[in-house]
Design an enzyme around this catalytic site. Sequence first.
Site, PDB file in Angstrom:
ATOM      1  N   HIS A  24       0.837  -1.205   0.000  1.00 56.88           N
ATOM      2  CA  HIS A  24       0.000   0.000   0.000  1.00 56.88           C
ATOM      3  C   HIS A  24       0.867   1.249   0.000  1.00 56.88           C
ATOM      4  CE1 HIS A  24      -3.115   2.877   1.428  1.00 56.88           C
ATOM      5  NE2 HIS A  24      -2.097   3.364   2.121  1.00 56.88           N
ATOM      6  N   GLU A  25       1.861   1.302   0.898  1.00 57.89           N
ATOM      7  CA  GLU A  25       2.727   2.475   0.977  1.00 57.89           C
ATOM      8  C   GLU A  25       3.504   2.676  -0.315  1.00 57.89           C
ATOM      9  OE1 GLU A  25       2.523   4.626   3.299  1.00 57.89           O
ATOM     10  OE2 GLU A  25       1.146   3.425   4.510  1.00 57.89           O
TER      11      GLU A  25
END
Length: 419
Positions: A277-278
């Site tokens: 996600h990051e």
Amino acid sequence: MKKWALRAIGVYILFGILMYVYLFHIASSTIPHSLKGTSMDPATFLTKRQLVLSQDYSRIRNLLFFLSTPYEWLFYFLILILGCSRAFEKWAVNTSRFQVIQSAVYLFWLSLVSFIATYPFGYVSYRFSKAYQMSNQTFGEWMKDQVIDFWVNYLLMFIVVAVLYGLMRKFKKRWWLPAWLLSIPFTITVMFVQPVVIDPLYNHFYPLQDKALETKILALANKAHIPANHVYEVDMSSKTNSLNAYVTGIGSNARIVLWDTTLKQLNDREILFIMAHEMGHYVEHHIYYGLAGYSLLTLLGLWLTANIMRWTIQKNNGRFKVSEVSNLSSLPLFLLITSVLLFAVSPITNGVSRYEETRADSYALKTTHDKKAAVQTFQDLTRSGLSQVNPPFLVKFFRYDHPTMLDRIHMVEQYPLKK
């Protein structure tokens, strides 16, 4: 002046009462009946005690948020009309004939008074975090962070104020334009040095000890073309029980960071989803879109602030005890206006941020192909942060820069993974 001060205080108290009634007696955070018993229902993954604690803790945090922002406005307003800002300026001028030193002296007194005035909010927030077992810090450790905050913010603000008021004196009417031009390299510089200079002041960073997990994370980073050779672990368990991970910095200073609380409470599949996600933010170029959006908003904000300041000082010269925009005593007015503008535009910036977070979630799902880990991650984040799955409308509108957990889990459940 007493009447204006009392009116302002009265309006603030009334606002606080209305927000308390809204958050504790009117607003609802229940999920739709059709979602009862699903993975989005907190009753399926939180105990009864956790449900009560998350509701109470979220209400308190939300109330503190809605009280602290207008409290800041009230503080700047009172500093102006009570003549405190003018007094700080006189002390600064009497200290030295050099304008840089005057800026440093004035800002020190304003920062000190601001720190004292806002300290109760910080302390109450700290005490509630301790009471709900969200914070592990001793009072001494917490105060150490507050002192570091004070000096870091003072140093950054000194640079801004010294340059800003120098421009105001040189460019009487159009100071906002060179100020905007200089804000761009300043912001980029801060983003570049923060991971290696500012962040280590607060926490201890060291290479990730789980080398097998590091290899998996770096494999994801390689797919995302992130120039990172190491994954860093940060000791946050001495401060909090919350979970977090992030990719920060730009260029050669880009860092992949995991809180040790995340490593202790989540399994490898969940950690890999979070890291994907990051990295999705990096792949989607959100940092550059964010810089572009920030630059445009800064340009508009400085132009509005310049015009509002000029009009306000012309109409309220005697009331605010500020004769010219370029006087240091006008700084609280500058901060008041910019704070109001930032709050006014927050629903838009929050909306854009929520869209970017959804895109990053989508990238993580596309990369990991692990919907089960995604759902478990969001449930664990809810549990560790005692957050609401479906917060009230005003809270989401003004405070949430991430989608609600209900929205995120629903997106995961509906996401069509390619076979």
